[in-house]
Write a protein that holds these residues in place. Structure first.
Motif, PDB file in Angstrom:
ATOM      1  N   ALA A 199      -3.801   2.726  -3.925  1.00  0.00           N
ATOM      2  CA  ALA A 199      -2.494   2.765  -2.620  1.00  0.00           C
ATOM      3  C   ALA A 199      -1.017   2.024  -3.365  1.00  0.00           C
ATOM      4  O   ALA A 199      -0.660   2.771  -2.886  1.00  0.00           O
ATOM      5  N   ALA A 241     -10.060  -9.925   1.922  1.00  0.00           N
ATOM      6  CA  ALA A 241     -10.112  -7.908   1.178  1.00  0.00           C
ATOM      7  C   ALA A 241      -9.490  -7.514   3.208  1.00  0.00           C
ATOM      8  O   ALA A 241     -10.333  -8.072   3.464  1.00  0.00           O
ATOM      9  N   GLY A 267      -9.905   1.007  -7.629  1.00  0.00           N
ATOM     10  CA  GLY A 267      -9.846   2.457  -6.818  1.00  0.00           C
ATOM     11  C   GLY A 267      -9.209   3.829  -7.208  1.00  0.00           C
ATOM     12  O   GLY A 267      -8.629   3.256  -8.174  1.00  0.00           O
ATOM     13  N   ARG A 280      -7.577  -1.391  -3.806  1.00  0.00           N
ATOM     14  CA  ARG A 280      -6.097  -0.774  -3.357  1.00  0.00           C
ATOM     15  C   ARG A 280      -5.640  -0.811  -4.534  1.00  0.00           C
ATOM     16  O   ARG A 280      -4.651  -0.282  -4.114  1.00  0.00           O
ATOM     17  N   GLU A 281      -5.725  -0.430  -5.398  1.00  0.00           N
ATOM     18  CA  GLU A 281      -4.851  -0.314  -6.928  1.00  0.00           C
ATOM     19  C   GLU A 281      -4.194   1.085  -6.383  1.00  0.00           C
ATOM     20  O   GLU A 281      -2.964   1.056  -6.582  1.00  0.00           O
ATOM     21  N   ASP A 328      -8.751   4.125  -1.568  1.00  0.00           N
ATOM     22  CA  ASP A 328      -8.156   2.602  -1.677  1.00  0.00           C
ATOM     23  C   ASP A 328      -9.492   1.940  -2.180  1.00  0.00           C
ATOM     24  O   ASP A 328      -9.127   1.183  -2.341  1.00  0.00           O
ATOM     25  N   SER A 329     -10.629   2.349  -1.932  1.00  0.00           N
ATOM     26  CA  SER A 329     -11.677   1.637  -2.466  1.00  0.00           C
ATOM     27  C   SER A 329     -12.414   1.862  -2.652  1.00  0.00           C
ATOM     28  O   SER A 329     -14.371   1.873  -2.641  1.00  0.00           O
ATOM     29  N   SER A 342     -15.836  -5.679   1.130  1.00  0.00           N
ATOM     30  CA  SER A 342     -15.908  -7.237  -0.688  1.00  0.00           C
ATOM     31  C   SER A 342     -15.797  -7.783  -0.127  1.00  0.00           C
ATOM     32  O   SER A 342     -15.759  -8.682  -1.181  1.00  0.00           O
ATOM     33  N   ASP A 352     -11.296  -4.086   3.886  1.00  0.00           N
ATOM     34  CA  ASP A 352     -12.993  -3.976   3.968  1.00  0.00           C
ATOM     35  C   ASP A 352     -13.957  -5.197   4.017  1.00  0.00           C
ATOM     36  O   ASP A 352     -13.992  -6.304   2.997  1.00  0.00           O
ATOM     37  N   ILE A 379       1.468  -4.425   6.022  1.00  0.00           N
ATOM     38  CA  ILE A 379       1.493  -3.786   4.614  1.00  0.00           C
ATOM     39  C   ILE A 379       2.381  -2.453   5.097  1.00  0.00           C
ATOM     40  O   ILE A 379       3.179  -2.292   5.270  1.00  0.00           O
ATOM     41  N   GLY A 436       0.569  -1.578  -0.347  1.00  0.00           N
ATOM     42  CA  GLY A 436       0.221   0.223   0.076  1.00  0.00           C
ATOM     43  C   GLY A 436       1.343   1.480  -0.526  1.00  0.00           C
ATOM     44  O   GLY A 436       2.431   1.445  -0.275  1.00  0.00           O
ATOM     45  N   ASP A 437       0.426   2.062   0.571  1.00  0.00           N
ATOM     46  CA  ASP A 437       0.736   3.332   0.932  1.00  0.00           C
ATOM     47  C   ASP A 437       1.522   4.042   1.535  1.00  0.00           C
ATOM     48  O   ASP A 437       1.526   5.667   1.787  1.00  0.00           O
TER      49      ASP A 437
END
Length: 281
Positions: free
Chosen positions: A208, A150, A232, A205-206, A237-238, A155, A152, A171, A132-133
């Protein structure tokens, strides 16, 4: 008639997914591996289906040299990582946050002679973490339909699935792991070699993942393959969105600002560097 068919279609989809995942549980439990043919070559898998056999992103990755380094963010059970590594000298650094999927990836890798349960020969370097970021620890929702698992709850409960359990998952930012990136954390444990390609399939989450790899794109200019069926938004993020929706438009702009051209192939983007980036990470 449409009102009648829509709920019926939804019920049939749920039944289909439930049957598929129960079958997968059975094939792993019984140890039934079958050969899978893909555009990147054949391999063995305990999965009952072969959903990425003719995947255009997999084909693009397989055109890389046989000694390429590939980062697979969202490796699932190895549908990309294993055919790309098998019978080559490629190194695939596979990130998978779902513990069950990571276990299955390791088992499939072992079945294909790719080293120990964690790819100890180096061709598949399995990292049980998300990408992630920000470097953090998040709650991961493990779904009864494993591909839906996922970060969340919404999802993880698509198509009638339920929550099978939760776990805390680390992450990591790719920019803090990849060697040679300006600003990367010095002396990072388990550094990632400069990648020739990054494949991203992270269920929404692409954006991020891309933000957390901006320095890697600027420094190493890898090929980028992104599954965008639930991409995303560029600032979230989503947010969701189709490959032609506003969320994906934001991702296109983000990539263009960093000198990447996007070629859409079904639900996959194949992104190639065409110029030096205009903007910092």
């Amino acid at each position: 008639m449409t009102r009648i068919l829509s709920p019926l279609r939804a019920r049939l989809e749920r039944l289909g997914f439930r049957t598929l995942y129960r079958l997968a549980d059975l094939t792993y439990a019984l140890g039934v591996a079958t050969p899978k043919r893909t555009v990147a070559g054949a391999y063995w898998s305990y999965e009952p289906t072969n959903p990425h056999g003719d995947d255009p992103g997999l084909a693009a990755l397989d055109r890389l040299p046989d000694d390429a380094v590939i980062v697979d963010a969202g490796a699932h059970v190895g549908e990309h990582a294993i055919p790309l590594a098998r019978d080559t000298d490629r190194r695939v650094v596979a990130f998978e946050p779902n513990g069950e999927s990571a276990d299955r990836l390791a088992r499939n890798a072992d079945r294909n002679g790719l080293g120990g349960r964690n790819g100890s020969d180096g061709r598949i370097d399995l990292r049980r973490a998300g990408v992630g970021d920000a470097n953090a620890t998040l709650t991961f929702y493990r779904s009864t339909f494993s591909k839906c698992s996922a970060f969340d709850r919404e999802s993880a409960t698509r198509w009638g699935a339920t929550i099978a359990g939760t776990e805390s998952v680390p992450i990591r930012r790719l920019d803090d792991l990849v060697e040679g990136v300006d600003g990367a954390a010095p002396g990072a444990a388990d550094p990632v070699p400069p990648p020739d390609a990054i494949k991203v399939d992270v269920e929404g989450r692409e954006a991020a993942v891309l933000r957390g790899a901006a320095g890697t794109f600027a420094t190493h200019r890898p090929l980028l393959v992104v599954e965008v069926h639930k991409a995303g938004a560029a600032d979230g993020d989503s947010a969701g969105g189709s490959a032609a929706g506003p969320a994906s438009a934001g991702l296109r702009e983000w990539l263009a600002a960093r000198g990447y051209a996007v070629e859409a192939a079904e639900d996959v983007w194949i992104c190639r560097p065409v110029e030096a980036p205009d903007a910092p990470g």
